[in-house]
Design a protein around this motif. Structure first.
Motif, PDB file in Angstrom:
ATOM      1  N   ARG A  54      -2.864  -4.464   3.934  1.00 27.58           N
ATOM      2  CA  ARG A  54      -2.642  -5.338   2.784  1.00 27.58           C
ATOM      3  C   ARG A  54      -1.254  -6.009   2.835  1.00 27.58           C
ATOM      4  O   ARG A  54      -0.419  -5.827   1.954  1.00 27.58           O
ATOM      5  CB  ARG A  54      -2.811  -4.581   1.460  1.00 27.58           C
ATOM      6  CG  ARG A  54      -4.206  -4.012   1.259  1.00 27.58           C
ATOM      7  CD  ARG A  54      -4.381  -3.428  -0.116  1.00 27.58           C
ATOM      8  NE  ARG A  54      -4.227  -4.434  -1.169  1.00 27.58           N
ATOM      9  CZ  ARG A  54      -5.169  -5.284  -1.565  1.00 27.58           C
ATOM     10  NH1 ARG A  54      -6.350  -5.296  -0.971  1.00 27.58           N
ATOM     11  NH2 ARG A  54      -4.926  -6.143  -2.536  1.00 27.58           N
TER      12      ARG A  54
ATOM     13  N   ALA B 159      -6.003  -8.355   4.166  1.00 25.45           N
ATOM     14  CA  ALA B 159      -6.367  -7.108   3.491  1.00 25.45           C
ATOM     15  C   ALA B 159      -6.504  -5.937   4.456  1.00 25.45           C
ATOM     16  O   ALA B 159      -6.474  -4.783   4.039  1.00 25.45           O
ATOM     17  CB  ALA B 159      -7.672  -7.301   2.726  1.00 25.45           C
TER      18      ALA B 159
ATOM     19  N   THR C  86       1.252  -8.613   1.999  1.00 29.80           N
ATOM     20  CA  THR C  86       1.339  -9.394   0.766  1.00 29.80           C
ATOM     21  C   THR C  86       2.669 -10.141   0.720  1.00 29.80           C
ATOM     22  O   THR C  86       3.682  -9.633   1.191  1.00 29.80           O
ATOM     23  CB  THR C  86       1.215  -8.467  -0.463  1.00 29.80           C
ATOM     24  OG1 THR C  86      -0.060  -7.805  -0.405  1.00 29.80           O
ATOM     25  CG2 THR C  86       1.329  -9.229  -1.764  1.00 29.80           C
TER      26      THR C  86
ATOM     27  N   SER D 138       0.864  -1.179   0.000  1.00 30.77           N
ATOM     28  CA  SER D 138       0.000   0.000   0.000  1.00 30.77           C
ATOM     29  C   SER D 138       0.897   1.225   0.000  1.00 30.77           C
ATOM     30  O   SER D 138       2.052   1.161   0.436  1.00 30.77           O
ATOM     31  CB  SER D 138      -0.909   0.005   1.237  1.00 30.77           C
ATOM     32  OG  SER D 138      -1.620   1.224   1.350  1.00 30.77           O
TER      33      SER D 138
ATOM     34  N   LEU E 288      -2.093 -12.095  -1.322  1.00 25.84           N
ATOM     35  CA  LEU E 288      -2.599 -11.236  -0.253  1.00 25.84           C
ATOM     36  C   LEU E 288      -2.833 -12.084   0.999  1.00 25.84           C
ATOM     37  O   LEU E 288      -3.627 -13.026   0.981  1.00 25.84           O
ATOM     38  CB  LEU E 288      -3.892 -10.556  -0.679  1.00 25.84           C
ATOM     39  CG  LEU E 288      -4.521  -9.591   0.331  1.00 25.84           C
ATOM     40  CD1 LEU E 288      -3.596  -8.405   0.602  1.00 25.84           C
ATOM     41  CD2 LEU E 288      -5.886  -9.110  -0.166  1.00 25.84           C
TER      42      LEU E 288
END
Length: 222
Positions: A134, A156, A136, A128, A153
């Motif tokens: 998020r 979230a 990841t 982000s 992911l």
């Protein structure tokens, strides 16, 4: 083959005591930790994670130790943060590649984690540019030259610092310790330990597995 990453605000071993902001460098040992040597310093980097590059991906240093990948949070200054992670490759205590801005790997300036498993590099970070959210996991099959575009992911919602844990091979067990708590990864897939929450990134320490990253079998050729 012992090494550690140290991110010093000031002073670093080569600065002569001069406070000069964030500095990234390595401490390396070739005798099992009896003695340690500081590498050159790279100014402006902070909160870096290390991984040996896969065997054969690059050359080894003078002692046969593979090159080392260092992946760092985006650099910041008085005008703000860059919002892209930065990467270097080290050999014999010196930078041989980078610092390189990873164009496709966005980050709001937060710690991340990098590990190597079965010839593939994995990176966990906050994907982000405006908030710590998020979490990841991306992968690289070419020694960190490129990273998967979208990644997997993990969560979230709000998240922050993370630590990847390679899967244990069949017949072995992997454990990561945080404070006095040991988390058994077991056999099966890559694990990730991370700060997260529903209203804040700092509500708790969570653990999960990353699907699709399986452990190798021990022994027996093939």
């Amino acid at each position: 083959q012992e090494l550690d990453a140290l991110n010093a605000s000031s002073p670093d071993p080569s600065s002569g005591g001069d406070a000069s902001g964030d500095v990234a460098f390595l401490y390396c040992s070739h005798d099992g930790g009896t003695s340690w040597q500081a590498s050159q310093s790279v100014h402006g980097l902070d909160e870096c994670s290390l991984a040996f590059l896969p065997p054969g991906a690059t050359a080894a240093d003078s002692t046969g130790i593979p090159d080392v990948l260092m992946n760092c949070r985006p650099p910041c200054n008085a005008n703000g943060c860059d919002q892209h992670r930065v990467q270097l490759v080290w050999r014999d205590g010196k930078v041989i590649s980078g610092p390189t801005r990873l164009e496709g790997v966005i980050d709001p300036a937060c710690q991340g984690s990098v590990v190597e498993h079965a010839g593939v590099l994995y990176l966990s970070n906050i994907a982000s540019t405006h908030a710590r959210e998020r979490l990841t996991v991306r992968h690289s099959s070419d020694a960190g030259r490129t990273w998967s575009r979208n990644g997997t992911l993990i969560w979230a919602g709000f998240a922050a610092y993370s630590q990847l844990v390679p899967p244990a091979a069949a017949g072995a067990e992997a454990t990561v310790t945080t404070g006095s708590v040991g988390v058994g990864v077991g056999v099966g897939s890559l694990g990730v330990l991370f700060e997260a929450g529903r209203a804040s990134p700092y509500e708790g320490i969570w653990f999960t597995h990353v699907p699709g990253v399986v452990a190798p079998q021990l022994g027996g050729g093939g």
